[in-house]
Motif scaffolding. Sequence first.
Motif, mmCIF file in Angstrom:
data_model
loop_
_atom_site.group_PDB
_atom_site.id
_atom_site.type_symbol
_atom_site.label_atom_id
_atom_site.label_comp_id
_atom_site.label_asym_id
_atom_site.label_seq_id
_atom_site.Cartn_x
_atom_site.Cartn_y
_atom_site.Cartn_z
ATOM 1 N N LEU A 39 0.833 -1.201 0.000
ATOM 2 C CA LEU A 39 0.000 0.000 0.000
ATOM 3 C C LEU A 39 0.871 1.255 0.000
ATOM 4 O O LEU A 39 0.608 2.209 -0.734
ATOM 5 N N ARG A 40 1.920 1.237 0.796
ATOM 6 C CA ARG A 40 2.853 2.359 0.840
ATOM 7 C C ARG A 40 3.501 2.589 -0.531
ATOM 8 O O ARG A 40 3.619 3.724 -0.993
ATOM 9 N N GLN A 41 3.913 1.500 -1.181
ATOM 10 C CA GLN A 41 4.517 1.603 -2.518
ATOM 11 C C GLN A 41 3.497 2.122 -3.536
ATOM 12 O O GLN A 41 3.833 2.941 -4.395
ATOM 13 N N LEU A 42 2.260 1.673 -3.431
ATOM 14 C CA LEU A 42 1.216 2.148 -4.342
ATOM 15 C C LEU A 42 1.021 3.655 -4.201
ATOM 16 O O LEU A 42 0.946 4.373 -5.197
ATOM 17 N N PHE A 43 0.959 4.145 -2.955
ATOM 18 C CA PHE A 43 0.791 5.590 -2.746
ATOM 19 C C PHE A 43 2.016 6.370 -3.212
ATOM 20 O O PHE A 43 1.885 7.479 -3.722
ATOM 21 N N ARG A 44 3.202 5.797 -3.045
ATOM 22 C CA ARG A 44 4.408 6.459 -3.561
ATOM 23 C C ARG A 44 4.320 6.572 -5.090
ATOM 24 O O ARG A 44 4.568 7.627 -5.662
ATOM 25 N N ASN A 45 3.953 5.479 -5.744
ATOM 26 C CA ASN A 45 3.757 5.516 -7.197
ATOM 27 C C ASN A 45 2.656 6.495 -7.578
ATOM 28 O O ASN A 45 2.758 7.186 -8.594
ATOM 29 N N GLY A 46 1.606 6.556 -6.764
ATOM 30 C CA GLY A 46 0.512 7.476 -7.025
ATOM 31 C C GLY A 46 0.949 8.927 -6.950
ATOM 32 O O GLY A 46 0.550 9.749 -7.778
ATOM 33 N N ARG A 47 1.786 9.233 -5.970
ATOM 34 C CA ARG A 47 2.275 10.614 -5.852
ATOM 35 C C ARG A 47 3.131 10.993 -7.063
ATOM 36 O O ARG A 47 2.995 12.090 -7.607
ATOM 37 N N SER A 100 2.997 9.579 -10.042
ATOM 38 C CA SER A 100 2.085 9.636 -11.192
ATOM 39 C C SER A 100 1.298 10.941 -11.199
ATOM 40 O O SER A 100 1.077 11.534 -12.261
ATOM 41 N N LEU A 101 0.878 11.381 -10.017
ATOM 42 C CA LEU A 101 0.137 12.637 -9.910
ATOM 43 C C LEU A 101 1.018 13.820 -10.310
ATOM 44 O O LEU A 101 0.580 14.705 -11.060
ATOM 45 N N LEU A 102 2.246 13.841 -9.835
ATOM 46 C CA LEU A 102 3.180 14.913 -10.185
ATOM 47 C C LEU A 102 3.415 14.956 -11.701
ATOM 48 O O LEU A 102 3.330 16.022 -12.325
ATOM 49 N N ILE A 103 3.662 13.805 -12.278
ATOM 50 C CA ILE A 103 3.887 13.733 -13.731
ATOM 51 C C ILE A 103 2.616 14.105 -14.492
ATOM 52 O O ILE A 103 2.646 14.882 -15.449
ATOM 53 N N GLY A 104 1.472 13.554 -14.047
ATOM 54 C CA GLY A 104 0.206 13.823 -14.718
ATOM 55 C C GLY A 104 -0.187 15.293 -14.679
ATOM 56 O O GLY A 104 -0.603 15.862 -15.689
ATOM 57 N N VAL A 105 -0.055 15.920 -13.503
ATOM 58 C CA VAL A 105 -0.408 17.340 -13.382
ATOM 59 C C VAL A 105 0.541 18.187 -14.226
ATOM 60 O O VAL A 105 0.109 19.125 -14.915
ATOM 61 N N SER A 106 1.828 17.861 -14.195
ATOM 62 C CA SER A 106 2.802 18.607 -15.020
ATOM 63 C C SER A 106 2.467 18.491 -16.498
ATOM 64 O O SER A 106 2.480 19.492 -17.238
ATOM 65 N N PHE A 107 2.149 17.279 -16.923
ATOM 66 C CA PHE A 107 1.812 17.070 -18.334
ATOM 67 C C PHE A 107 0.507 17.776 -18.687
ATOM 68 O O PHE A 107 0.392 18.386 -19.763
ATOM 69 N N LEU A 108 -0.478 17.732 -17.793
ATOM 70 C CA LEU A 108 -1.750 18.411 -18.030
ATOM 71 C C LEU A 108 -1.542 19.920 -18.167
ATOM 72 O O LEU A 108 -2.101 20.545 -19.081
ATOM 73 N N ILE A 109 -0.733 20.496 -17.295
ATOM 74 C CA ILE A 109 -0.455 21.934 -17.374
ATOM 75 C C ILE A 109 0.246 22.266 -18.686
ATOM 76 O O ILE A 109 -0.120 23.228 -19.375
ATOM 77 N N ALA A 110 1.250 21.453 -19.043
ATOM 78 C CA ALA A 110 1.975 21.687 -20.297
ATOM 79 C C ALA A 110 1.028 21.579 -21.497
ATOM 80 O O ALA A 110 1.079 22.419 -22.413
ATOM 81 N N CYS A 111 0.178 20.576 -21.506
ATOM 82 C CA CYS A 111 -0.782 20.420 -22.608
ATOM 83 C C CYS A 111 -1.751 21.589 -22.671
ATOM 84 O O CYS A 111 -2.066 22.087 -23.755
ATOM 85 N N HIS A 112 -2.236 22.019 -21.503
ATOM 86 C CA HIS A 112 -3.178 23.137 -21.467
ATOM 87 C C HIS A 112 -2.511 24.426 -21.965
ATOM 88 O O HIS A 112 -3.112 25.182 -22.743
ATOM 89 N N LEU A 113 -1.269 24.685 -21.526
ATOM 90 C CA LEU A 113 -0.548 25.886 -21.973
ATOM 91 C C LEU A 113 -0.292 25.846 -23.476
ATOM 92 O O LEU A 113 -0.508 26.849 -24.178
#
Length: 184
Positions: free
Chosen positions: A92-100, A102-115
Amino acid sequence: MKQDIVQTIHLQVERIEQLFNSLDPTPFVGRDLDPQAEDFITGWAEELPHKGAFRIKVTVAECPQLEPARTRLQQAVKSYYLSRVEAQRLQLRQLFRNGRWSLLIGVSFLIACHLLSSYLELQFAADSLLGVLAHGLVIAGWVAMWRPIQIFLYDWWPLQRKRKLYQRLAGASVAVEVFHNMHQ
């Protein structure tokens, strides 16, 4: 349903040793449960209500020393399922680490795509092909958010549920009784 209700899991074996993995070289206490016994116990526990304690009742055809066998089995079940609790906690700890991540990468990519999409729409508003590309970038950005959303909304539930089940099984009381005519 009250917390003080005890759910009983019944097993029948010829000998107590059948409950343990014969390939595990460690002493009786702390040994891994036999995969079939573990599947049976866990499967039965998953079918029972999600509240209350467990009792594992083992009926054996032969057991020369009943109380020492019960004590050893109680300790072995507790040890085995506590190790499973820890394994689930780490997973569970590893899943949340991967989730964090993934969230950082996803939000960065979303911002870049939106810009980039906003830039294309401002610069080439009249070009319908670039307008489609601009909208596609926004969609791609949101698609990149799929994995972190999946992790934080859905993927952790089964791991947490299994961890709680293992905690309940680790705390299960164990009863051993001899039934001389098991095959009749």
